[in-house]
Design an enzyme around this catalytic site. Sequence first.
Site, short mmCIF file in Angstrom:
data_model
loop_
_atom_site.label_atom_id
_atom_site.label_comp_id
_atom_site.label_asym_id
_atom_site.label_seq_id
_atom_site.Cartn_x
_atom_site.Cartn_y
_atom_site.Cartn_z
N GLY A 110 -3.58 12.52 3.80
CA GLY A 110 -3.91 13.78 4.45
C GLY A 110 -5.39 13.98 4.67
O GLY A 110 -5.80 14.68 5.60
N ASN B 257 -6.52 0.45 9.22
CA ASN B 257 -6.24 -0.13 10.53
C ASN B 257 -5.14 0.58 11.30
O ASN B 257 -5.07 0.50 12.53
CB ASN B 257 -5.86 -1.61 10.39
CG ASN B 257 -4.70 -1.81 9.42
OD1 ASN B 257 -4.77 -1.40 8.26
ND2 ASN B 257 -3.62 -2.42 9.88
N TYR B 258 -4.23 1.27 10.59
CA TYR B 258 -3.09 1.90 11.25
C TYR B 258 -3.32 3.39 11.49
O TYR B 258 -4.01 4.06 10.70
CB TYR B 258 -1.82 1.74 10.40
CG TYR B 258 -0.92 0.60 10.83
CD1 TYR B 258 -0.14 0.70 11.97
CD2 TYR B 258 -0.85 -0.58 10.09
CE1 TYR B 258 0.70 -0.33 12.37
CE2 TYR B 258 -0.03 -1.63 10.48
CZ TYR B 258 0.74 -1.49 11.63
OH TYR B 258 1.57 -2.52 12.02
N TYR C 117 0.82 -1.21 0.00
CA TYR C 117 0.00 0.00 0.00
C TYR C 117 0.86 1.26 0.00
O TYR C 117 1.77 1.41 0.82
CB TYR C 117 -0.91 0.04 1.24
CG TYR C 117 -1.65 -1.26 1.48
CD1 TYR C 117 -2.31 -1.91 0.44
CD2 TYR C 117 -1.66 -1.85 2.74
CE1 TYR C 117 -2.99 -3.10 0.66
CE2 TYR C 117 -2.33 -3.04 2.97
CZ TYR C 117 -3.00 -3.66 1.92
OH TYR C 117 -3.64 -4.84 2.13
N GLU D 244 -1.70 6.51 -3.16
CA GLU D 244 -2.92 5.77 -3.53
C GLU D 244 -4.14 6.21 -2.73
O GLU D 244 -5.27 6.19 -3.25
CB GLU D 244 -2.70 4.27 -3.33
CG GLU D 244 -1.70 3.67 -4.31
CD GLU D 244 -1.43 2.19 -4.06
OE1 GLU D 244 -1.04 1.50 -5.02
OE2 GLU D 244 -1.59 1.74 -2.91
N TYR D 245 -3.93 6.58 -1.47
CA TYR D 245 -5.05 6.87 -0.58
C TYR D 245 -5.17 8.35 -0.17
O TYR D 245 -6.17 8.73 0.42
CB TYR D 245 -4.94 6.03 0.69
CG TYR D 245 -5.04 4.55 0.46
CD1 TYR D 245 -6.25 3.96 0.10
CD2 TYR D 245 -3.93 3.71 0.60
CE1 TYR D 245 -6.35 2.59 -0.12
CE2 TYR D 245 -4.03 2.34 0.38
CZ TYR D 245 -5.24 1.79 0.02
OH TYR D 245 -5.34 0.44 -0.19
N LEU D 246 -4.14 9.16 -0.45
CA LEU D 246 -4.12 10.57 -0.01
C LEU D 246 -4.34 10.66 1.50
O LEU D 246 -5.38 11.10 1.99
CB LEU D 246 -5.20 11.39 -0.74
CG LEU D 246 -5.15 11.42 -2.27
CD1 LEU D 246 -6.18 12.40 -2.80
CD2 LEU D 246 -3.78 11.77 -2.79
N VAL E 118 -5.25 5.56 8.54
CA VAL E 118 -5.43 4.95 7.22
C VAL E 118 -5.84 3.49 7.45
O VAL E 118 -5.00 2.62 7.67
CB VAL E 118 -4.15 5.02 6.37
CG1 VAL E 118 -4.43 4.59 4.92
CG2 VAL E 118 -3.58 6.44 6.38
N ASP F 156 0.25 4.63 1.02
CA ASP F 156 -0.80 5.35 1.74
C ASP F 156 -0.88 6.82 1.36
O ASP F 156 -1.92 7.47 1.57
CB ASP F 156 -0.60 5.22 3.25
CG ASP F 156 -0.98 3.83 3.75
OD1 ASP F 156 -1.76 3.16 3.07
OD2 ASP F 156 -0.48 3.42 4.81
N HIS G 115 5.73 -7.21 7.74
CA HIS G 115 5.58 -6.10 6.81
C HIS G 115 6.57 -5.00 7.17
O HIS G 115 7.26 -5.06 8.20
CB HIS G 115 4.14 -5.56 6.83
CG HIS G 115 3.69 -5.08 8.17
ND1 HIS G 115 3.29 -5.93 9.18
CD2 HIS G 115 3.58 -3.83 8.69
CE1 HIS G 115 2.96 -5.24 10.25
NE2 HIS G 115 3.13 -3.96 9.98
#
Length: 694
Positions: free
Chosen positions: A320, A396-397, A311, A316-318, A394, A313, A451
């Site tokens: 912020g 789970n973390y 991932y 791909e996920y932005l 993001v 983060d 990981h």
Amino acid sequence: MTIADLHSTDESTNADGGVHPLGNLTAAEYETIRSIVSASDEFAETVRFAYVGLDEPHKREVLAWQAGDAPLPDRRARVLLLDMATGRSTDNIVSLTAGTFETRQILDGSRGQLPILDAEFEEIWSIVADDPRWVDALATRGLTVDQVMCVPLSAGSYDFPEEKGLRILRVLAFRQDYPEDHPWAHPVDGLSAYVDAANRRITRLIDDRVMPIPSTSGNFDDPALQGAPLETLKPIVITQPEGASFDVDGDMVTWANWRFQVGFDVREGLVLRQLSFDDHGETRPVIYRASIDEMLVPYGDPSPVRFWQNYFDTGEYLFGRYTNSLELGCDCVGEIRYFDVTVADELGAPRTISNGICMHEEDFGTLWKHSDLFTGSNEVRRSRRLVISFFTTVGNYDYGFYWYLYLDGTIECEAKLTGVLFTSSFAGDAEDGTAYPFASEVAPGLGAPYHQHLFSARLDMMVDGVANAVDEVDAVRLPVSETNPHGNAFTKRVTRIRGEAESGRTADASVARSWFVSSTEKTNAMGRPTGYVLYPQDAPTLMADSSSSIARRAEFATKHLFVTKYDPAERYAAGDFVHQNPGGDGLSRFIADDAPVDGEDIVVWHTFGPTHFPRPEDWPVMPVDYAKFTLKPYGFFDRNPALNVPAPVVAHCSMSPGAGVHGEHAGHGHAGAHDHAHIDHGGHDHAGHDGTAH
């Protein structure tokens, strides 16, 4: 008020009241951008705003404007648009100055897709629930669609022919036994769906095998699982009776000798701009722009339903956009200054995250001390640091990013990692008794795959100006020789990095490797270059094989350091479009022309972060783990720059009955019921929402 709405001085505005060229986009500007986009002939009801951010002017334009040699640069925004119905993606530059589109580029997906939208995540449950294959696979495991939570995840790039040109998400499932039950405790392993988000269909279902669903509890917020409270902890009071030592004017901050601009971007999160140090009246630049431009979380479990778990983060996920509002909880303590941040939602409307950024001071023990044998001098000074931070969740973390500025000119960046492990069903020991080699068993039957967390810090350096260079410095053992007859000597080896292609370097604790970023134009009192040293926290780089898909996509993570010549278009270590990118972008492309970096305007890219073999103690919620790097002045000053820090006032040191004042253990006095004291009674938040703590 937001950061961007707080411009009020000459530093934040021009003479005509225009916004500082590096100031964050305001709520009004987001509305203007939305109006410009929605008025376009190509706009449709199904179009979503995947990203909206400031298109920062070239550094030379900003510096020329600040020097009074050029006009205020035009105000522009970068806008990424996705049509949810067709998958059509465009990369646009919108001029706020002219009120028009400046450029528009249609993306074909061959070099990656736009970031994943929350709107796409929200559709996943109904897409998979409508597919009989998914329903049957769950039934085989004794489950219905209503009993599972679907977790949509980024797809990576694996050359599956049916995915070419499509926006793909990969889905894993977790059982949830009741609404308050944390589903991470119950992975439905051995099953995965690959989903075409735009066309709302499963392109491939992986049903590898039926595995036991762990029954352990993951409800860390359940008092029954927490156990009896630890009652022996007494309150700690942090107080500054005369208020904080920093001054905030708009987004400009002055603290001790430091001056900088607080910024925010929905992709990178917290951004610090134009860090400078006041050295006896001379403003000396150190860093032009500092941010976490990418964050990679590669997993090491090669199972058929998990090999693709990698991932990005940030890209791909932005990450912020998932910034926590720090109104609740003890994320910061003391005399706190909060900043709101404003971003655009997926309809282009402004959305404010209250208290998204926290700033406060911390006592940090002894700054310097000496008790002299010959003169009887006995001097000690207390250290403190300014902390600028934000937290983002993001999935789970949970990640906190903390920038520390110290009185002696030191700069640190620290990532704090907590939250919940991404879990699996633990496969158990093999027949020969060997444990499953790719995951830890953190609770009975519950696995946590190995990981890494690899952060990329983009450091646009400006040490005493824009002409900088980087030297690699290693400690060197010397053999016995005529010049070293007793074998005690050691020295250092200094290697100048001349071009981008040779700049990929790895840390090496065995030789205390560091990287010296110096000015090629300014010297100190000894006639040597002024500079800052980057001290890495030695840890592995990307563990995946060099031929793997993830290694191609994340070349930045295969080294601890890269150096590039400044280019405003080179913003992200893994490239602009990370989702489903096949690789070869970002730093791979930036260094291909092997531009010179000796005496140039340079950007330093530093990869840091932990390799995580999860422990049982990391479950059901993980105690904070830390990763950081440090930038220390080396010859930047002619002497200790913290000599003028006043001696501590004895009345402010901690006094307990029958005890005196003790150097390192001296702290702030117990101020009692001071209005801005923060009293921590085991996790209750007493911070006010007006920027001070009560």
